[in-house]
Write a protein that holds these residues in place. Structure first.
Motif, PDB file in Angstrom:
ATOM      1  N   ILE A   1      21.150   1.064  18.525  1.00 55.23           N
ATOM      2  CA  ILE A   1      21.598   0.618  19.758  1.00 55.23           C
ATOM      3  C   ILE A   1      21.038  -0.637  19.886  1.00 55.23           C
ATOM      4  N   PHE A   2      19.980  -1.248  19.556  1.00 57.49           N
ATOM      5  CA  PHE A   2      19.321  -2.342  19.513  1.00 57.49           C
ATOM      6  C   PHE A   2      19.307  -3.363  18.223  1.00 57.49           C
ATOM      7  N   GLU A   3      19.523  -2.505  17.117  1.00 50.61           N
ATOM      8  CA  GLU A   3      19.304  -3.434  15.830  1.00 50.61           C
ATOM      9  C   GLU A   3      20.589  -3.207  14.958  1.00 50.61           C
ATOM     10  N   SER A   4      20.765  -3.912  13.854  1.00 57.02           N
ATOM     11  CA  SER A   4      21.916  -3.683  12.836  1.00 57.02           C
ATOM     12  C   SER A   4      21.403  -3.213  11.645  1.00 57.02           C
ATOM     13  N   THR A   5      21.311  -1.788  11.476  1.00 57.55           N
ATOM     14  CA  THR A   5      20.564  -1.138  10.408  1.00 57.55           C
ATOM     15  C   THR A   5      21.159  -1.553   9.114  1.00 57.55           C
ATOM     16  N   SER A   6      22.549  -1.619   9.182  1.00 58.05           N
ATOM     17  CA  SER A   6      23.345  -1.958   7.855  1.00 58.05           C
ATOM     18  C   SER A   6      23.021  -3.104   7.273  1.00 58.05           C
TER      19      SER A   6
ATOM     20  N   ASN B   1      23.130  -9.875  35.547  1.00 56.51           N
ATOM     21  CA  ASN B   1      21.792  -9.205  35.281  1.00 56.51           C
ATOM     22  C   ASN B   1      20.848  -8.711  36.683  1.00 56.51           C
ATOM     23  N   ALA B   2      21.587  -8.129  37.327  1.00 54.77           N
ATOM     24  CA  ALA B   2      20.896  -7.831  38.644  1.00 54.77           C
ATOM     25  C   ALA B   2      19.950  -6.661  38.298  1.00 54.77           C
ATOM     26  N   ILE B   3      20.216  -5.870  37.264  1.00 56.18           N
ATOM     27  CA  ILE B   3      19.231  -4.646  36.650  1.00 56.18           C
ATOM     28  C   ILE B   3      18.493  -5.412  35.347  1.00 56.18           C
ATOM     29  N   SER B   4      17.456  -6.307  35.519  1.00 52.44           N
ATOM     30  CA  SER B   4      16.919  -6.753  34.387  1.00 52.44           C
ATOM     31  C   SER B   4      16.812  -6.168  33.343  1.00 52.44           C
ATOM     32  N   ILE B   5      16.212  -4.774  33.463  1.00 51.05           N
ATOM     33  CA  ILE B   5      15.989  -4.175  32.109  1.00 51.05           C
ATOM     34  C   ILE B   5      17.214  -3.984  31.306  1.00 51.05           C
ATOM     35  N   LEU B   6      18.354  -3.819  31.869  1.00 53.31           N
ATOM     36  CA  LEU B   6      19.602  -3.623  31.138  1.00 53.31           C
ATOM     37  C   LEU B   6      19.953  -4.951  30.224  1.00 53.31           C
ATOM     38  N   ASP B   7      19.371  -5.897  30.551  1.00 52.25           N
ATOM     39  CA  ASP B   7      19.481  -7.384  29.673  1.00 52.25           C
ATOM     40  C   ASP B   7      18.736  -7.000  28.353  1.00 52.25           C
ATOM     41  N   PHE B   8      17.839  -6.240  28.067  1.00 52.95           N
ATOM     42  CA  PHE B   8      17.326  -5.859  26.720  1.00 52.95           C
ATOM     43  C   PHE B   8      17.081  -6.995  26.195  1.00 52.95           C
ATOM     44  N   SER B   9      15.953  -7.711  26.640  1.00 53.86           N
ATOM     45  CA  SER B   9      15.479  -9.112  25.878  1.00 53.86           C
ATOM     46  C   SER B   9      16.651 -10.045  25.510  1.00 53.86           C
TER      47      SER B   9
END
Length: 395
Positions: A362-367, A256-264
């Protein structure tokens, strides 16, 4: 004699409206308090299953004899495949019946009733939505403000989806009928306020996309949003794959060197999901057939969870490669008829909603929620409604 017939017709119409309101309320039921009260949760569950029974009764009484098209079969196929895979992998001792039975039911309900009386149907949905949005600002506000990731409407991960549905239904009603302008404005403002004030990145991203698309419309560049709907669906799918694998590589290779790509913390969820997908790549595990485990489960004494925080990952967990293919064929089939829409304003709105759901995926499971299915069902029917409206306008 005529008076009696008119009275009977009015009673039938009123009863039909009452039944449809019950179904809509049952599916849009505010879920937040169900996390804390079992009686409330049981009432919500009973209402949902009563609604499912009503939907299928309606279907067999009024719609069963209608012709089924190829697009219908592609949509039906996803749900049938999901049910078969779930029973093959898990047998009859399963949970997740809502996703197996209730969600295809709400598709049937929306398609049939929107075709039958689009104005009445949209009007009912908008009436329910505006009440829910108002109640979310008033009911137990102080109680829910102290809860972690829970609102009166439900978990924060569903707020973006409900917001997209609310704005879509409000705008479609206004564009079709040019009535209830004040209600349309209130729904849009309340939806945006709810999303902005909710602690969820997906909700805030949805607001940003809506603002960008509104700006494109205002400066007469909305034709950017009028290409074939498949372009936006496939584009969203490709973007999702790129972001997920970038996050996984960033986590597992570069710590996780690029912290933003961890996406919480989602990168940890996606890594565990991928490890489980590899084991059952073709058929997956069935609906709610596997639990994901991350390091913070130990802190909360949780056995794990089934929510993959990404629709592609969720597809593979629920139905493997076969389920993944069936799901995206279903999405494209829902939107196939939009190419017949000549009016660019309708196309722009529909594609804006598809872009929003593509980003949310991309970030949630809409189904795992009904909101996407209601939107897709409206999109499926809307080209026919627009054509009818244009013919009426020509007379």
């Amino acid at each position: 004699m005529n008076d009696t017939m008119n009275t009977t017709h009015k009673l039938n119409f009123s009863l039909s409206k009452l039944v449809n309101y019950f179904v809509i309320i049952s599916f849009l039921f505010p879920r937040g308090y169900a996390e804390f009260n079992s009686i409330y949760k049981n009432i919500f569950t009973l209402c949902t299953w009563a609604s499912v029974a009503i939907i299928w009764t309606q279907f067999f009484l009024f719609y069963f004899k209608k012709n089924i098209k190829k697009e219908d079969l592609n949509i039906i196929a996803y749900f049938v495949i999901t049910i078969i895979i779930t029973f093959l992998m898990r047998g009859f001792a399963i949970n997740g019946y809502q996703k197996l039975i209730a969600y295809p039911s709400i598709c049937i309900f929306t398609i049939c009733n929107f075709k039958r009386n689009p104005k009445n149907f949209l009007n009912m949905i908008n009436n329910v939505i505006i009440i829910l949005l108002i109640l979310n600002q008033l009911v137990l506000r102080s109680f829910f403000s102290q809860q972690y990731h829970i609102t009166f409407l439900g978990h924060v991960q569903m707020i973006a989806q409900l917001g997209a549905l609310s704005i879509f239904c409000a705008l479609i009603f206004w564009m079709l009928y040019h009535e209830k302008k004040e209600r349309t404005i209130v729904i849009i403002l309340l939806s945006i306020f709810t999303m902005i004030t909710t602690d969820a990145a997906s909700a805030k991203i949805t607001c940003i996309i809506l603002c960008i698309c509104a700006l494109l419309y205002k400066i007469k560049l909305y034709r950017i949003l009028t290409y074939d709907s498949k372009v936006y669906i496939i584009g969203g799918l490709i973007l999702s794959i790129i972001i997920v694998f970038a996050a996984i590589i960033n986590n597992s290779v570069f710590n996780n060197a690029i912290s933003i790509l961890d996406f919480s913390g989602r990168s940890f969820i996606w890594i565990d999901a991928l490890s489980k997908i590899r084991i059952k790549l073709i058929l997956g595990y069935g609906i709610e057939g596997v639990l994901l485990n991350v390091f913070w489960n130990k802190w909360t004494n949780s056995p794990g969870f089934n929510y993959a925080h990404n629709q592609i990952m969720q597809n593979f967990l629920d139905g493997g490669l076969i389920g993944f293919i069936a799901f995206w064929i279903m999405i494209i089939s829902f939107c196939k008829k939009t190419k017949n829409i000549a009016n660019p304003k309708y196309k722009a709105l529909i594609n804006t909603i598809l872009i929003i759901f593509s980003i949310i995926m991309i970030f949630e499971s809409t189904s795992l929620y009904c909101y996407m299915y209601i939107c897709l069902s409206i999109i499926y029917v809307i080209p026919d409604i627009i054509k009818k409206n244009e013919k009426i306008g020509e007379k």
